[in-house]
Design a protein around this motif. Structure first.
Motif, PDB file in Angstrom:
ATOM      1  N   UNK A  39      40.184  39.773  44.183  1.00  0.00           N
ATOM      2  CA  UNK A  39      41.199  39.335  43.565  1.00  0.00           C
ATOM      3  C   UNK A  39      41.166  39.585  41.908  1.00  0.00           C
ATOM      4  N   UNK A  40      42.141  40.315  41.433  1.00  0.00           N
ATOM      5  CA  UNK A  40      42.186  40.372  39.939  1.00  0.00           C
ATOM      6  C   UNK A  40      42.298  38.840  39.470  1.00  0.00           C
ATOM      7  N   UNK A  41      41.627  38.587  38.399  1.00  0.00           N
ATOM      8  CA  UNK A  41      41.191  37.547  37.624  1.00  0.00           C
ATOM      9  C   UNK A  41      42.630  37.088  36.839  1.00  0.00           C
ATOM     10  N   UNK A  42      43.142  35.757  37.145  1.00  0.00           N
ATOM     11  CA  UNK A  42      44.309  35.558  36.392  1.00  0.00           C
ATOM     12  C   UNK A  42      43.951  35.526  34.862  1.00  0.00           C
ATOM     13  N   UNK A  43      44.883  35.419  34.103  1.00  0.00           N
ATOM     14  CA  UNK A  43      44.366  35.199  32.537  1.00  0.00           C
ATOM     15  C   UNK A  43      43.490  33.964  32.388  1.00  0.00           C
ATOM     16  N   UNK A  44      42.332  34.079  31.624  1.00  0.00           N
ATOM     17  CA  UNK A  44      41.687  32.952  31.226  1.00  0.00           C
ATOM     18  C   UNK A  44      40.326  32.728  32.403  1.00  0.00           C
ATOM     19  N   UNK A  65      37.194  33.356  34.313  1.00  0.00           N
ATOM     20  CA  UNK A  65      36.142  34.113  34.311  1.00  0.00           C
ATOM     21  C   UNK A  65      35.220  34.280  35.770  1.00  0.00           C
ATOM     22  N   UNK A  66      35.774  33.907  36.603  1.00  0.00           N
ATOM     23  CA  UNK A  66      35.356  34.299  37.858  1.00  0.00           C
ATOM     24  C   UNK A  66      36.410  34.886  38.929  1.00  0.00           C
ATOM     25  N   UNK A  95      37.285  36.334  42.881  1.00  0.00           N
ATOM     26  CA  UNK A  95      36.731  36.007  44.359  1.00  0.00           C
ATOM     27  C   UNK A  95      36.610  37.473  45.046  1.00  0.00           C
ATOM     28  N   UNK A 116      30.857  36.330  39.308  1.00  0.00           N
ATOM     29  CA  UNK A 116      31.024  35.578  37.945  1.00  0.00           C
ATOM     30  C   UNK A 116      30.666  36.255  36.617  1.00  0.00           C
ATOM     31  N   UNK A 134      45.743  42.803  43.130  1.00  0.00           N
ATOM     32  CA  UNK A 134      46.682  41.418  43.002  1.00  0.00           C
ATOM     33  C   UNK A 134      46.830  41.194  44.513  1.00  0.00           C
ATOM     34  N   UNK A 135      46.640  39.930  44.696  1.00  0.00           N
ATOM     35  CA  UNK A 135      46.932  39.319  46.155  1.00  0.00           C
ATOM     36  C   UNK A 135      48.440  39.963  46.695  1.00  0.00           C
TER      37      UNK A 135
END
Lengths: 158, 211
Positions: A36-41, A43-44, A46, A112, A144-145
């Motif tokens: 899953x693309x990490x949303x802004x902010x 740092x991890x 999934x 991570x 993106x989900x």
């Protein structure tokens, strides 16, 4: 021992390593891999995938590594005491003809501290290591989900 | 401002020192679910005043919930699995609402991780999912006031390796336009189910004002 002799002693090990890799590729199969693309902010990230064991051997997943992340762990989202918690999983045992699903709201890969931000469309390369020096490579496309992805999981969540 | 900050820092240092989890919110015996809709409370519970800061720089309090249906979810931005999954399902669901229903529905993500999340960082985070989503947070004490009223829980702790641990209730809470805790939609969340459940809840409330 000259250099060639030294190298020659390595050959059986190299062959063994190749054999292990080939065997794992035949015995084990991975599909539906994505992260899953990490949303802004955040740092991890999934990561999710399904791991099949077609063989009559037992495989134990013990380690995960990606050159794009500082650390990769396996976590399980669990409902305990009325709260959602993440429990670290140290190994995943895959019995003969067994399959294991890493999915949203269940067991998932914790990718991570990415060394560079990874947006939708990027690819993550991941090495799965099993006990007995077997290892396997997989590529996780970053997405993106999509709501549709989740739907067939409903029957597998308890 | 100085007192809440002091209180917050006080709680924070206790947390860091002990490395233990702090449990907040007493889940009361769940109010009886109503007969026709398992998610709906038999008797909606009016919320008393609470005060958080929203991602748009305005306070989030009772007043802001008046006259609209609110779908509220507790979480934190460093949560890699459940929170982004739920928010993206909610975004899909929001996209399927008719413009009339969307107009009197608001989506709020409350971060229970004030150690790392701020109203400013939450703005970018929630808007990634849907530009209309609102983020909010506050001090541990301020958060607890709302969390308790919604029969929810959260806990903050630190692992032996120094990593932050945040546990939280995963239900989507429904608050009606009269600012009453109205229903609780349990995880796992799927856009289609959320949509059906939400529309059904609205139908059980004759005379819901649609501005």
């Amino acid at each position: 021992m000259n250099l060639y002799q030294r190298l020659a002693t390595l050959i059986p090990f190299l062959l063994l390593a190749c054999a292990n890799l080939a065997q794992a590729t035949e015995d084990l199969e991975i599909h539906d891999a994505w992260a899953r693309e990490a949303p802004p902010g955040a740092a991890v990230m999934a990561g999710y995938l399904t791991l099949h064991n077609h063989s009559s051997e037992t495989y134990t997943l013990t380690n995960l590594q990606s050159p794009q992340f500082e650390k990769v762990e396996i976590h399980r989202t669990e409902e305990r005491d009325g709260m959602t918690q993440m429990i670290k999983v140290s190994q995943v045992i895959l019995g003969p003809k067994d399959s294991v699903r890493f999915q949203p709201g269940g067991m998932h890969l914790m990718l991570m501290k990415p060394k560079k931000p990874l947006k939708a469309g990027a690819k993550i390369s991941l090495t799965l290591s099993f006990s007995g020096e077997t290892s396997m490579q997989v590529t996780l496309p970053v997405k993106k989900a999509e709501a549709s992805i989740h739907h067939d999981m409903q029957t597998h969540m308890h | 401002m100085s007192k809440p900050i002091k209180l917050f820092l006080g709680s924070l240092s206790v947390l860091l020192l002990l490395g233990a989890a702090l449990y907040l919110g007493e889940p009361e015996a769940d109010a009886q679910a109503s007969d026709n809709n398992p998610a709906k409370l038999a008797t909606p519970k009016p919320l008393s005043e609470f005060q958080l800061m929203a991602s748009d720089g305005r306070p989030l309090n009772r007043d802001r919930l008046k006259g609209k249906w609110t779908l509220l979810f507790f979480g934190y931005t460093h949560c890699p699995d459940v929170c982004p999954t739920t928010l993206s399902e909610l975004a899909t669901m929001a996209g399927q609402l008719t413009p009339e229903i969307h107009k009197d529905t608001q989506f709020i993500f409350v971060s229970v991780d004030p150690r790392r999340d701020t109203p400013q960082s939450l703005a970018e985070y929630v808007q990634y999912f849907d530009p209309r989503f609102i983020g909010a947070t506050g001090s541990i004490e301020e958060l607890a006031v709302l969390v308790r009223q919604l029969d929810s829980k959260f806990s903050l702790g630190t692992s032996p390796l120094g990593e932050a641990i945040v546990n939280h209730s995963s239900a989507v809470m429904v608050i009606d336009p009269q600012v009453r805790y109205y229903a609780r939609l349990s995880a796992p969340h799927y856009a289609e189910d959320l949509l059906q459940q939400y529309l059904a809840l609205r139908q059980h409330t004759p005379g819901t004002p649609i501005p």
